[in-house]
Design a protein around this motif. Structure first.
Motif, PDB file in Angstrom:
ATOM      1  N   ALA A 131       0.853  -1.195   0.000  1.00 15.11           N
ATOM      2  CA  ALA A 131       0.000   0.000   0.000  1.00 15.11           C
ATOM      3  C   ALA A 131       0.884   1.238   0.000  1.00 15.11           C
ATOM      4  O   ALA A 131       2.102   1.145   0.183  1.00 15.11           O
ATOM      5  N   GLY A 132       0.242   2.395  -0.207  1.00  9.45           N
ATOM      6  CA  GLY A 132       0.985   3.644  -0.339  1.00  9.45           C
ATOM      7  C   GLY A 132       1.073   4.436   0.966  1.00  9.45           C
ATOM      8  O   GLY A 132       0.066   4.948   1.438  1.00  9.45           O
ATOM      9  N   GLY A 133       2.268   4.529   1.530  1.00 15.49           N
ATOM     10  CA  GLY A 133       2.498   5.390   2.693  1.00 15.49           C
ATOM     11  C   GLY A 133       2.441   4.650   4.010  1.00 15.49           C
ATOM     12  O   GLY A 133       1.799   3.605   4.133  1.00 15.49           O
ATOM     13  N   GLU A 153      -2.720   1.781 -14.342  1.00 15.91           N
ATOM     14  CA  GLU A 153      -2.702   2.026 -15.790  1.00 15.91           C
ATOM     15  C   GLU A 153      -3.983   2.659 -16.330  1.00 15.91           C
ATOM     16  O   GLU A 153      -4.037   3.014 -17.509  1.00 15.91           O
ATOM     17  N   TYR A 154      -5.025   2.763 -15.505  1.00 17.34           N
ATOM     18  CA  TYR A 154      -6.340   3.130 -16.055  1.00 17.34           C
ATOM     19  C   TYR A 154      -6.364   4.533 -16.678  1.00 17.34           C
ATOM     20  O   TYR A 154      -7.132   4.785 -17.593  1.00 17.34           O
ATOM     21  N   ASN A 155      -5.539   5.433 -16.136  1.00 13.23           N
ATOM     22  CA  ASN A 155      -5.543   6.793 -16.675  1.00 13.23           C
ATOM     23  C   ASN A 155      -4.486   6.999 -17.763  1.00 13.23           C
ATOM     24  O   ASN A 155      -4.303   8.113 -18.241  1.00 13.23           O
ATOM     25  N   GLY A 176      -7.188 -13.373 -15.241  1.00 11.82           N
ATOM     26  CA  GLY A 176      -8.053 -12.246 -14.924  1.00 11.82           C
ATOM     27  C   GLY A 176      -9.497 -12.694 -14.787  1.00 11.82           C
ATOM     28  O   GLY A 176      -9.829 -13.850 -15.094  1.00 11.82           O
ATOM     29  N   PHE A 177     -10.340 -11.796 -14.336  1.00 14.34           N
ATOM     30  CA  PHE A 177     -11.774 -12.110 -14.197  1.00 14.34           C
ATOM     31  C   PHE A 177     -12.552 -10.817 -13.972  1.00 14.34           C
ATOM     32  O   PHE A 177     -11.981  -9.793 -13.565  1.00 14.34           O
ATOM     33  N   THR A 178     -13.837 -10.855 -14.244  1.00 12.86           N
ATOM     34  CA  THR A 178     -14.743  -9.806 -13.748  1.00 12.86           C
ATOM     35  C   THR A 178     -15.761 -10.506 -12.862  1.00 12.86           C
ATOM     36  O   THR A 178     -16.206 -11.629 -13.165  1.00 12.86           O
ATOM     37  N   LEU A 233      -9.908   7.652  -5.726  1.00 13.97           N
ATOM     38  CA  LEU A 233      -9.493   6.275  -6.002  1.00 13.97           C
ATOM     39  C   LEU A 233      -8.109   6.237  -6.622  1.00 13.97           C
ATOM     40  O   LEU A 233      -7.357   5.280  -6.452  1.00 13.97           O
ATOM     41  N   PHE A 234      -7.768   7.303  -7.345  1.00 14.01           N
ATOM     42  CA  PHE A 234      -6.503   7.317  -8.089  1.00 14.01           C
ATOM     43  C   PHE A 234      -5.396   8.062  -7.350  1.00 14.01           C
ATOM     44  O   PHE A 234      -4.216   7.836  -7.625  1.00 14.01           O
ATOM     45  N   ASN A 235      -5.784   8.950  -6.418  1.00 14.30           N
ATOM     46  CA  ASN A 235      -4.725   9.612  -5.647  1.00 14.30           C
ATOM     47  C   ASN A 235      -4.587   9.009  -4.251  1.00 14.30           C
ATOM     48  O   ASN A 235      -3.806   9.481  -3.431  1.00 14.30           O
ATOM     49  N   GLY A 236      -5.355   7.956  -3.998  1.00 10.61           N
ATOM     50  CA  GLY A 236      -5.176   7.193  -2.761  1.00 10.61           C
ATOM     51  C   GLY A 236      -5.743   7.854  -1.516  1.00 10.61           C
ATOM     52  O   GLY A 236      -5.439   7.416  -0.401  1.00 10.61           O
ATOM     53  N   THR A 237      -6.580   8.886  -1.668  1.00  6.68           N
ATOM     54  CA  THR A 237      -7.104   9.550  -0.467  1.00  6.68           C
ATOM     55  C   THR A 237      -8.437   8.960  -0.017  1.00  6.68           C
ATOM     56  O   THR A 237      -9.063   9.483   0.904  1.00  6.68           O
ATOM     57  N   ASN A 238      -8.883   7.861  -0.669  1.00  9.52           N
ATOM     58  CA  ASN A 238     -10.077   7.199  -0.135  1.00  9.52           C
ATOM     59  C   ASN A 238      -9.669   6.273   1.005  1.00  9.52           C
ATOM     60  O   ASN A 238      -8.633   5.611   0.956  1.00  9.52           O
ATOM     61  N   THR A 239     -10.501   6.272   2.042  1.00  8.63           N
ATOM     62  CA  THR A 239     -10.256   5.343   3.145  1.00  8.63           C
ATOM     63  C   THR A 239     -11.429   4.376   3.164  1.00  8.63           C
ATOM     64  O   THR A 239     -12.437   4.632   3.798  1.00  8.63           O
TER      65      THR A 239
HETATM   66  N1  LIG Z   1     -12.195  -7.725 -11.529  1.00 12.73           N
HETATM   67  C1  LIG Z   1     -13.279  -7.200 -10.982  1.00 12.73           C
HETATM   68  O1  LIG Z   1     -14.404  -7.664 -11.169  1.00 12.73           O
HETATM   69  C2  LIG Z   1     -13.120  -6.006 -10.085  1.00 12.73           C
HETATM   70  C3  LIG Z   1     -14.199  -5.537  -9.310  1.00 12.73           C
HETATM   71  C4  LIG Z   1     -13.980  -4.452  -8.451  1.00 12.73           C
HETATM   72  C5  LIG Z   1     -12.723  -3.854  -8.405  1.00 12.73           C
HETATM   73  N2  LIG Z   1     -11.731  -4.313  -9.187  1.00 12.73           N
HETATM   74  C6  LIG Z   1     -10.386  -3.722  -9.149  1.00 12.73           C
HETATM   75  O2  LIG Z   1      -9.917  -3.786  -7.820  1.00 12.73           O
HETATM   76  C7  LIG Z   1      -8.985  -2.733  -7.592  1.00 12.73           C
HETATM   77  C8  LIG Z   1      -9.366  -2.002  -6.306  1.00 12.73           C
HETATM   78  O3  LIG Z   1     -10.633  -1.392  -6.469  1.00 12.73           O
HETATM   79  P1  LIG Z   1     -11.400  -0.772  -5.199  1.00 12.73           P
HETATM   80  O4  LIG Z   1     -12.762  -0.404  -5.663  1.00 12.73           O
HETATM   81  O5  LIG Z   1     -11.237  -1.693  -4.047  1.00 12.73           O
HETATM   82  O6  LIG Z   1     -10.608   0.586  -4.944  1.00 12.73           O
HETATM   83  P2  LIG Z   1      -9.692   0.942  -3.683  1.00 12.73           P
HETATM   84  O7  LIG Z   1      -8.624  -0.104  -3.601  1.00 12.73           O
HETATM   85  O8  LIG Z   1     -10.539   1.184  -2.500  1.00 12.73           O
HETATM   86  O9  LIG Z   1      -9.064   2.343  -4.103  1.00 12.73           O
HETATM   87  C9  LIG Z   1      -8.065   2.404  -5.059  1.00 12.73           C
HETATM   88  C10 LIG Z   1      -6.674   2.375  -4.388  1.00 12.73           C
HETATM   89  O10 LIG Z   1      -5.722   2.037  -5.376  1.00 12.73           O
HETATM   90  C11 LIG Z   1      -4.470   2.576  -5.002  1.00 12.73           C
HETATM   91  N3  LIG Z   1      -3.828   3.172  -6.180  1.00 12.73           N
HETATM   92  C12 LIG Z   1      -4.343   4.099  -7.027  1.00 12.73           C
HETATM   93  N4  LIG Z   1      -3.448   4.405  -7.992  1.00 12.73           N
HETATM   94  C13 LIG Z   1      -2.340   3.643  -7.733  1.00 12.73           C
HETATM   95  C14 LIG Z   1      -1.068   3.495  -8.368  1.00 12.73           C
HETATM   96  N5  LIG Z   1      -0.747   4.205  -9.468  1.00 12.73           N
HETATM   97  N6  LIG Z   1      -0.183   2.628  -7.825  1.00 12.73           N
HETATM   98  C15 LIG Z   1      -0.480   1.919  -6.730  1.00 12.73           C
HETATM   99  N7  LIG Z   1      -1.676   2.011  -6.078  1.00 12.73           N
HETATM  100  C16 LIG Z   1      -2.582   2.856  -6.582  1.00 12.73           C
HETATM  101  C17 LIG Z   1      -4.720   3.659  -3.940  1.00 12.73           C
HETATM  102  O11 LIG Z   1      -4.205   3.168  -2.706  1.00 12.73           O
HETATM  103  P3  LIG Z   1      -2.700   3.590  -2.213  1.00 12.73           P
HETATM  104  O12 LIG Z   1      -2.894   4.774  -1.317  1.00 12.73           O
HETATM  105  O13 LIG Z   1      -2.232   2.370  -1.514  1.00 12.73           O
HETATM  106  O14 LIG Z   1      -1.923   3.962  -3.431  1.00 12.73           O
HETATM  107  C18 LIG Z   1      -6.241   3.733  -3.853  1.00 12.73           C
HETATM  108  O15 LIG Z   1      -6.709   3.976  -2.547  1.00 12.73           O
HETATM  109  C19 LIG Z   1      -9.029  -1.858  -8.846  1.00 12.73           C
HETATM  110  O16 LIG Z   1      -7.957  -2.208  -9.691  1.00 12.73           O
HETATM  111  C20 LIG Z   1     -10.338  -2.253  -9.490  1.00 12.73           C
HETATM  112  O17 LIG Z   1     -10.348  -2.026 -10.883  1.00 12.73           O
HETATM  113  C21 LIG Z   1     -11.896  -5.379 -10.018  1.00 12.73           C
END
Ligand SMILES: NC(=O)c1ccc[n+]([C@@H]2O[C@H](COP(=O)([O-])OP(=O)(O)OC[C@H]3O[C@@H](n4cnc5c(N)ncnc54)[C@H](OP(=O)(O)O)[C@@H]3O)[C@@H](O)[C@H]2O)c1
Length: 338
Positions: A178-180, A252-254, A278-280, A324-330
């Motif tokens: 995780a970050g930080g 990579e999403y952005n 992979g999977f969804t 979600l992308f800058n990591g400020t979600n808790t």
């Molecule tokens: N396959 C599926 O069906 C499925 C379903 C839901 C979610 N997902 C995937 O699961 C992952 C997590 O989703 P979530 O909804 O639980 O979000 P989340 O983990 O609550 O929030 C995203 C976290 O990703 C980290 N992050 C963002 N940019 C980053 C980077 N460049 N490098 C490293 N860490 C980064 C940040 O944490 P840090 O502060 O630690 O950087 C951020 O808090 C995502 O990749 C999402 O697409 C997949």
């Protein structure tokens, strides 16, 4: 009126404010088989970024002028479907709007218990996509065995924190990335991980060394949420017959597809006779009931801890998404719509 956040321009890179507009449209009217949902909460998911691109995916792109797609919980307020009567609460793939029109035949919507036994937001977090993604990805694809070492990236986030805790329940040693320092401390103190690594400021090879230092016997299962340097480091630390669960690649999403560098060290899959899949989560739709029968008691018994981060108002959708992308979600990022 029906306030909604619509897509006016396709983003390149990090979505800018001018790609979106809040507009007041007419209230939808249901035809036969349809019903209108007053959305209460929306799930803010990293995957929403991919839906904004005009590119092939598991769902069609959001069209220009259309409301942004999102999973919501809400109450049925008008209905021409006996399966979804007025005043029932539903969970489904809708949009960032006050009201959504849904059809009973799409299969995306399910009736939930809105009676208050479970907070509505839990259907978007631990008892929804988040918990189910962690559960199916880890157990079905990762196949962890007791005593094995599991590495989770994005470990302090919504899916990652739950995946790590399920791995602990299954008797594994769990390492989180995780970050930080605040987040790595949380992994150990709040989520019960055995070790944590801060990825910030580290190259892939530095990260691999940091992982190996806390997992000297190597990694058997990787639950990958991040991609990039995290995935490259994981490949380097992988044991023979290791399994990589490719859940997400948020790093990579952005980045536009033609600018992505790709993943080095894929050769390790050959060298280690390892597998990456992979999977969804929606491919597991028929097994949701059974999965929740296992997850809900873990939550009730306090064996899975989870956080929800709630931002209020449709006008806060973009700041919530950027978190979600800058990591400020808790915790699981959720938007209160109404
Ligand atoms: N396959 C599926 O069906 C499925 C379903 C839901 C979610 N997902 C995937 O699961 C992952 C997590 O989703 P979530 O909804 O639980 O979000 P989340 O983990 O609550 O929030 C995203 C976290 O990703 C980290 N992050 C963002 N940019 C980053 C980077 N460049 N490098 C490293 N860490 C980064 C940040 O944490 P840090 O502060 O630690 O950087 C951020 O808090 C995502 O990749 C999402 O697409 C997949």
């Amino acid at each position: 009126l029906n306030r909604q956040l619509i897509l006016v321009k396709r983003p390149t890179g990090v979505p800018a404010d001018d790609c979106f507009a809040l507009v007041d449209g007419p209230q939808p009217e249901p035809a036969e088989g349809e019903f209108v949902i007053r959305n209460a909460f929306a799930s803010m998911d990293p995957a929403m970024r991919g839906w904004l691109d005009d590119a092939p995916s598991y769902l069609p792109p959001v069209a220009l002028g259309q409301a942004i797609r999102a999973t919501t919980v809400g109450e049925v307020v008008r209905s021409q479907s006996p399966k979804f009567p007025v005043r029932s609460w539903v969970l489904g793939l809708n949009s960032l709007s006050q009201f959504s029109l849904a059809h009973e035949a799409t299969g995306w919507t399910s009736v939930i218990d809105g009676g208050g036994k479970v907070p509505l937001t839990n259907y978007l977090s631990v008892l929804g996509t988040t918990g189910l993604t962690a559960y199916f990805g880890l157990l079905d694809i990762g196949c962890p065995k007791p005593g094995e070492t599991v590495l989770v990236s994005g470990a302090a986030g919504a899916v990652g924190s739950i995946a790590g805790q399920i791995a602990k329940i299954k008797g594994c040693r769990v390492v989180g990335i995780a970050g930080g320092p605040g987040k790595t401390a949380r992994l150990i103190n709040d989520f019960g991980f055995d070790a944590a690594v801060d990825y910030k400021g580290k190259s892939a090879s530095e990260l691999r060394k940091a992982i190996t230092a806390v997992a000297p016997k190597g990694i058997d299962v990787v639950f990958e949420n991040v991609g990039g340097a995290c995935l490259e480091a994981a490949l380097g630390a992988l044991n023979t017959f290791g399994r990589i669960v490719l859940c997400g690649m948020i790093s990579e999403y952005n980045t536009p597809v033609h600018e992505r560098v790709g993943t080095r060290h894929l050769l390790q899959l050959i060298v280690k006779s390892a597998r990456m899949q992979g999977f969804t989560f929606n491919i597991y739709a028929s097994r949701v009931h059974d999965a929740l029968a296992e997850i809900a008691p873990w939550v009730a018994a306090g064996r899975i801890r989870f956080d929800e981060h709630i931002e209020e108002g449709l006008d806060r959708a973009l700041p919530a998404f950027h978190r979600l992308f800058n990591g400020t979600n808790t915790g699981k990022m959720i938007l209160l719509i109404d």
